[in-house]
Design an enzyme around this catalytic site. Sequence first.
Site, mmCIF file in Angstrom:
data_model
loop_
_atom_site.group_PDB
_atom_site.id
_atom_site.type_symbol
_atom_site.label_atom_id
_atom_site.label_comp_id
_atom_site.label_asym_id
_atom_site.label_seq_id
_atom_site.Cartn_x
_atom_site.Cartn_y
_atom_site.Cartn_z
ATOM 1 N N HIS A 1 43.204 50.017 36.893
ATOM 2 C CA HIS A 1 43.260 48.706 37.579
ATOM 3 C C HIS A 1 42.178 47.781 37.021
ATOM 4 O O HIS A 1 42.367 46.574 36.991
ATOM 5 C CB HIS A 1 43.010 48.861 39.092
ATOM 6 C CG HIS A 1 44.004 49.737 39.776
ATOM 7 N ND1 HIS A 1 45.286 49.340 40.047
ATOM 8 C CD2 HIS A 1 43.909 51.017 40.229
ATOM 9 C CE1 HIS A 1 45.942 50.326 40.649
ATOM 10 N NE2 HIS A 1 45.128 51.351 40.769
ATOM 11 N N HIS B 1 32.879 46.410 39.218
ATOM 12 C CA HIS B 1 34.096 46.248 38.412
ATOM 13 C C HIS B 1 34.423 44.759 38.332
ATOM 14 O O HIS B 1 33.814 43.952 39.030
ATOM 15 C CB HIS B 1 35.279 47.026 39.033
ATOM 16 C CG HIS B 1 35.615 46.550 40.395
ATOM 17 N ND1 HIS B 1 34.998 47.033 41.551
ATOM 18 C CD2 HIS B 1 36.468 45.590 40.816
ATOM 19 C CE1 HIS B 1 35.481 46.405 42.605
ATOM 20 N NE2 HIS B 1 36.368 45.516 42.200
ATOM 21 N N GLU C 1 39.213 36.327 42.552
ATOM 22 C CA GLU C 1 39.926 36.709 43.792
ATOM 23 C C GLU C 1 39.520 35.814 44.950
ATOM 24 O O GLU C 1 40.116 35.874 46.022
ATOM 25 C CB GLU C 1 39.629 38.172 44.136
ATOM 26 C CG GLU C 1 40.109 39.120 43.044
ATOM 27 C CD GLU C 1 40.485 40.468 43.573
ATOM 28 O OE1 GLU C 1 39.706 41.057 44.356
ATOM 29 O OE2 GLU C 1 41.573 40.955 43.223
ATOM 30 N N HIS D 1 32.667 42.327 41.047
ATOM 31 C CA HIS D 1 32.437 42.893 42.383
ATOM 32 C C HIS D 1 31.452 44.062 42.303
ATOM 33 O O HIS D 1 31.735 45.052 41.620
ATOM 34 C CB HIS D 1 33.756 43.371 42.989
ATOM 35 C CG HIS D 1 34.644 42.245 43.403
ATOM 36 N ND1 HIS D 1 35.998 42.413 43.628
ATOM 37 C CD2 HIS D 1 34.395 40.926 43.605
ATOM 38 C CE1 HIS D 1 36.527 41.256 43.981
ATOM 39 N NE2 HIS D 1 35.568 40.323 43.967
ATOM 40 N N THR E 1 40.388 44.390 48.241
ATOM 41 C CA THR E 1 41.475 43.537 47.726
ATOM 42 C C THR E 1 42.541 44.348 46.994
ATOM 43 O O THR E 1 43.522 43.791 46.523
ATOM 44 C CB THR E 1 40.914 42.492 46.732
ATOM 45 O OG1 THR E 1 40.374 43.215 45.603
ATOM 46 C CG2 THR E 1 39.845 41.638 47.376
#
Length: 255
Positions: free
Chosen positions: A58, A88, A100, A113, A193
Amino acid sequence: MEKRTVPLYGTKTSPLLRGTGSLPLTSSLRRLPCDPNLGPIVLNYDQCTSLNITNNGHSVVVEFDDTDDRSVIQGGPLGNPYRLKQFHFHWGGKGCHGSEHTVEGMSYASELHLVHWNAVKYKSFGQAAEAPDGLAVLGIFLDTGDDHRWLHMITDALYMVKFKASVTDFKGFNPKCLLPSSLHYWTYLGSLTTPPLHESVIWIVLKEPIIVSEKQLGKFRTLLFSGEEEDQRMRMENNFRPPQPLKGREVRSSN
Ligand SMILES: NS(=O)(=O)c1ccc2c(c1)[C@H]1CCC[C@H]1[C@@H](c1ccccc1Cl)N2
Ligand SMILES: [Zn+2]
């Protein structure tokens, strides 16, 4: 920052997500009155121990030794010190935006983050991840411009973790070098998220972005969502979740 066209989120490996997730820091946030009860956040990362860098299918993640309180965030909206577990990134495709959170409808090229957990109240990260005051995620916007003088320490390692589930040692990295000069922030109670989307995050989003170059961002897009053994190679990009409705949640502003 330009107006972002919201790219389709999700690929075969990361389907469109439900839940509240991250929230848009929208409307007239920049003009939010400062909350006098919100003190400064304090980052004690000097003793941090980075362990490895991995492609989890991801994002690209740098993990830290979180077996004691050697690297914590505290102060601001936090009632306890929270231990640094990993950081990340989320980013868009070429030229489009990938943050985001948005500010007054505008988004940034990417968002970092730094994920921390409340080890005072909870015995493990997994347990904290399911508790409303379990996690504190520090969000930092990445805007495009000149090269970031320290980001190369991450981007130079990306070729080692091109494929999903690849991991390599990554010692001696202190994420303090990725902070902007100001620690002024917005904060609200939200969720992770991406799955498992727990409503367990005290979000702390810094107002000042850091500046990275398009060339540096482009190196993140050389990563793949797919594993080495998979035939189809899917470039890792647009791994961000567009902001969700605020739904009446209170966003507070530090000074
Ligand atoms: N974009 S973010 O910062 O809001 C975000 C979203 C989802 C998740 C994470 C970070 C990370 C935090 C560490 C573990 C990992 C993850 C997870 C995986 C397996 C089990 C639990 C958890 Cl929490 N899920
Ligand atoms: Zn994230």
